[in-house]
Design a protein around this motif. Structure first.
Motif, PDB file in Angstrom:
ATOM      1  N   ASP A   3       0.815  -1.214   0.000  1.00 27.14           N
ATOM      2  CA  ASP A   3       0.000   0.000   0.000  1.00 27.14           C
ATOM      3  C   ASP A   3       0.851   1.267   0.000  1.00 27.14           C
ATOM      4  N   GLN A   4       1.972   1.287   0.722  1.00 25.87           N
ATOM      5  CA  GLN A   4       2.802   2.484   0.749  1.00 25.87           C
ATOM      6  C   GLN A   4       3.454   2.757  -0.605  1.00 25.87           C
ATOM      7  N   GLN A   5       3.865   1.699  -1.281  1.00 25.41           N
ATOM      8  CA  GLN A   5       4.425   1.871  -2.626  1.00 25.41           C
ATOM      9  C   GLN A   5       3.356   2.377  -3.588  1.00 25.41           C
ATOM     10  N   ALA A   6       2.141   1.855  -3.463  1.00 24.75           N
ATOM     11  CA  ALA A   6       1.057   2.278  -4.343  1.00 24.75           C
ATOM     12  C   ALA A   6       0.701   3.747  -4.098  1.00 24.75           C
ATOM     13  N   ILE A   7       0.643   4.148  -2.827  1.00 25.53           N
ATOM     14  CA  ILE A   7       0.339   5.545  -2.499  1.00 25.53           C
ATOM     15  C   ILE A   7       1.419   6.467  -3.048  1.00 25.53           C
ATOM     16  N   ALA A   8       2.682   6.082  -2.843  1.00 24.50           N
ATOM     17  CA  ALA A   8       3.793   6.926  -3.317  1.00 24.50           C
ATOM     18  C   ALA A   8       3.753   7.068  -4.835  1.00 24.50           C
ATOM     19  N   ARG A   9       3.473   5.992  -5.529  1.00 25.20           N
ATOM     20  CA  ARG A   9       3.425   6.050  -6.998  1.00 25.20           C
ATOM     21  C   ARG A   9       2.242   6.894  -7.473  1.00 25.20           C
ATOM     22  N   ALA A  10       1.084   6.746  -6.827  1.00 23.46           N
ATOM     23  CA  ALA A  10      -0.084   7.544  -7.207  1.00 23.46           C
ATOM     24  C   ALA A  10       0.194   9.031  -7.020  1.00 23.46           C
ATOM     25  N   GLU A  11       0.830   9.392  -5.916  1.00 26.05           N
ATOM     26  CA  GLU A  11       1.144  10.802  -5.672  1.00 26.05           C
ATOM     27  C   GLU A  11       2.180  11.313  -6.667  1.00 26.05           C
ATOM     28  N   GLU A  12       3.124  10.447  -7.048  1.00 28.40           N
ATOM     29  CA  GLU A  12       4.106  10.842  -8.056  1.00 28.40           C
ATOM     30  C   GLU A  12       3.424  11.176  -9.375  1.00 28.40           C
ATOM     31  N   ILE A  13       2.483  10.336  -9.800  1.00 26.54           N
ATOM     32  CA  ILE A  13       1.775  10.563 -11.064  1.00 26.54           C
ATOM     33  C   ILE A  13       0.977  11.859 -11.000  1.00 26.54           C
ATOM     34  N   LEU A  14       0.348  12.119  -9.852  1.00 25.77           N
ATOM     35  CA  LEU A  14      -0.389  13.373  -9.675  1.00 25.77           C
ATOM     36  C   LEU A  14       0.539  14.569  -9.859  1.00 25.77           C
ATOM     37  N   HIS A  15       1.679  14.564  -9.181  1.00 26.03           N
ATOM     38  CA  HIS A  15       2.577  15.717  -9.231  1.00 26.03           C
ATOM     39  C   HIS A  15       3.266  15.843 -10.589  1.00 26.03           C
ATOM     40  N   GLN A  16       3.420  14.753 -11.304  1.00 19.68           N
ATOM     41  CA  GLN A  16       3.951  14.855 -12.662  1.00 19.68           C
ATOM     42  C   GLN A  16       3.050  15.722 -13.531  1.00 19.68           C
ATOM     43  N   THR A 104      -0.722   4.463 -17.089  1.00 29.98           N
ATOM     44  CA  THR A 104       0.711   4.260 -17.219  1.00 29.98           C
ATOM     45  C   THR A 104       0.948   2.895 -17.840  1.00 29.98           C
ATOM     46  N   LYS A 105       1.823   2.818 -18.806  1.00 29.11           N
ATOM     47  CA  LYS A 105       2.043   1.552 -19.498  1.00 29.11           C
ATOM     48  C   LYS A 105       2.827   0.554 -18.657  1.00 29.11           C
ATOM     49  N   SER A 106       3.770   1.057 -17.860  1.00 17.80           N
ATOM     50  CA  SER A 106       4.673   0.150 -17.152  1.00 17.80           C
ATOM     51  C   SER A 106       4.018  -0.549 -15.969  1.00 17.80           C
ATOM     52  N   ASP A 107       3.158   0.170 -15.226  1.00 18.00           N
ATOM     53  CA  ASP A 107       2.580  -0.427 -14.020  1.00 18.00           C
ATOM     54  C   ASP A 107       1.072  -0.287 -13.933  1.00 18.00           C
ATOM     55  N   ASP A 108       0.436   0.195 -14.980  1.00 20.10           N
ATOM     56  CA  ASP A 108      -1.019   0.172 -15.132  1.00 20.10           C
ATOM     57  C   ASP A 108      -1.769   0.929 -14.040  1.00 20.10           C
ATOM     58  N   PHE A 109      -1.279   2.107 -13.674  1.00 21.59           N
ATOM     59  CA  PHE A 109      -2.089   3.037 -12.884  1.00 21.59           C
ATOM     60  C   PHE A 109      -3.028   3.767 -13.847  1.00 21.59           C
ATOM     61  N   TRP A 110      -4.243   4.025 -13.391  1.00 19.63           N
ATOM     62  CA  TRP A 110      -5.235   4.734 -14.208  1.00 19.63           C
ATOM     63  C   TRP A 110      -5.434   6.125 -13.622  1.00 19.63           C
ATOM     64  N   MET A 111      -5.563   7.117 -14.484  1.00 16.93           N
ATOM     65  CA  MET A 111      -5.769   8.468 -13.981  1.00 16.93           C
ATOM     66  C   MET A 111      -6.674   9.232 -14.944  1.00 16.93           C
ATOM     67  N   ASP A 112      -7.320  10.238 -14.396  1.00 19.22           N
ATOM     68  CA  ASP A 112      -8.102  11.125 -15.253  1.00 19.22           C
ATOM     69  C   ASP A 112      -8.002  12.546 -14.742  1.00 19.22           C
ATOM     70  N   ALA A 113      -8.060  13.467 -15.668  1.00 21.37           N
ATOM     71  CA  ALA A 113      -8.132  14.892 -15.371  1.00 21.37           C
ATOM     72  C   ALA A 113      -9.385  15.415 -16.056  1.00 21.37           C
ATOM     73  N   LEU A 126     -13.997  23.806 -12.833  1.00 20.82           N
ATOM     74  CA  LEU A 126     -13.090  23.429 -11.756  1.00 20.82           C
ATOM     75  C   LEU A 126     -12.413  22.127 -12.160  1.00 20.82           C
ATOM     76  N   ALA A 127     -11.097  22.166 -12.313  1.00 20.25           N
ATOM     77  CA  ALA A 127     -10.350  20.976 -12.733  1.00 20.25           C
ATOM     78  C   ALA A 127     -10.118  20.051 -11.539  1.00 20.25           C
ATOM     79  N   ALA A 128     -10.089  18.758 -11.831  1.00 21.16           N
ATOM     80  CA  ALA A 128      -9.821  17.751 -10.805  1.00 21.16           C
ATOM     81  C   ALA A 128      -9.015  16.621 -11.416  1.00 21.16           C
ATOM     82  N   ILE A 129      -8.207  15.968 -10.591  1.00 21.03           N
ATOM     83  CA  ILE A 129      -7.398  14.839 -11.030  1.00 21.03           C
ATOM     84  C   ILE A 129      -7.594  13.684 -10.058  1.00 21.03           C
ATOM     85  N   THR A 130      -7.787  12.485 -10.589  1.00 17.77           N
ATOM     86  CA  THR A 130      -7.835  11.288  -9.767  1.00 17.77           C
ATOM     87  C   THR A 130      -6.824  10.284 -10.305  1.00 17.77           C
TER      88      THR A 130
END
Length: 277
Positions: A3-16, A104-113, A126-130
């Motif tokens: 879970d900690q690795q998943a949280i860190a990766r999700a936050e990285e994608i957000l900040h990218q 993401t192609k490498s680890d299959d995280f899904w995101m939308d803006a 109002l923009a939002a990102i998940t």
């Protein structure tokens, strides 16, 4: 992945997506990074997998900047090699309130803006990102064999199972009282659990006006399922799983902070060996 690795990766994608934006928005958490139940995109599994979800609104900027922020997120993610979830490509930028769905192609995280409407006449939004991680097993849990399409008996046409699963989906849709939303990968497909059992798995989505409305829609879905005799287990304010004790169908409903409601219904399918016994 834990879970900690998943949280860190999700936050990285957000900040990218966010860190290079102009004007620079302020992040307002609408779903802080948390571990919750998995709503599988494309398979049936009996383990208790989980996934990480986070969501932020991009505040502190003019409402007219919402579309630009979504476009900047799209550009930042594409520069990193991330792909659109749909083979149809990216959003229609002529829409004043566009949405971008990527992975993401490498680890299959899904995101939308996405840009939600504040004042359509003035073009303000109002923009939002998940960001949503793939499903993974929490610490201490054991995996069941992964589902796959290569090793199962091809099911005979099973009109009864198809009718059953579509009827369940239709009644859940009526109970939610939220309009249908087109999403990549939705539809009906056969899957198996590598234990000789075959299922129909039906995924689809609805879209409400926001987080509160989506939570209310999930509550209406729960009320319907319980009234119809399903055994329901809540998995947070915006998520539930229901079991139909008569036909062993399983329904999962998950709402996110953008108002998107994702539904998955699974039901057993008759196999050739069943009919020949």
């Amino acid at each position: 992945m834990d879970d900690q690795q998943a949280i860190a990766r999700a936050e990285e994608i957000l900040h990218q997506a966010v860190d290079g934006m102009t004007p620079r928005p302020t992040l307002k958490a609408v779903r802080r990074a948390s571990v919750g139940p998995c709503l599988a995109h494309d398979d049936h599994s009996e383990d208790d997998r989980v996934q990480v979800r986070l969501g932020y609104q991009l505040t502190g900027v003019p409402g007219t900047a919402a579309k630009s922020l979504v476009k900047q997120a799209d550009e930042a993610w594409r520069k990193l090699g991330y792909a659109y979830q749909s083979s149809d490509g990216g959003p229609d930028w002529s829409d004043p309130f566009p949405s971008v769905f990527m992975r993401t192609k490498s680890d299959d995280f899904w995101m939308d803006a996405s840009a939600g409407v504040l004042d359509r006449a003035k073009g303000e939004g109002l923009a939002a990102i998940t960001v949503t991680s793939p499903c993974f097993l929490a610490a201490g849990q054991s995996a069941t064999p992964a589902a796959g399409a290569a090793s199962f008996d091809v099911p005979l046409p099973d009109p009864a199972a198809e009718h059953r699963i579509r009827a369940h989906s239709s009644r859940i849709y009526d109970a939610l009282r939220a309009p249908h939303a087109e999403t990549p990968g939705a539809g009906l497909m056969p899957v198996d659990d590598n234990r000789g059992r075959v299922f129909f798995h039906h995924t689809w989505s609805a879209k409400s006006a926001g987080c509160d409305e989506a939570t209310q829609a999930v509550a209406r879905g729960q009320a319907y399922l319980e009234a119809a005799g399903w055994v329901v287990r809540r998995q947070g304010a915006g998520a539930l799983r229901g079991l139909n004790p008569e036909d062993h169908s399983v329904a999962q409903i998950l709402a996110d902070e953008t108002g998107m409601i994702r539904v998955a219904v699974t039901t057993p399918v008759a196999r050739a060996s069943d009919t020949q016994a």
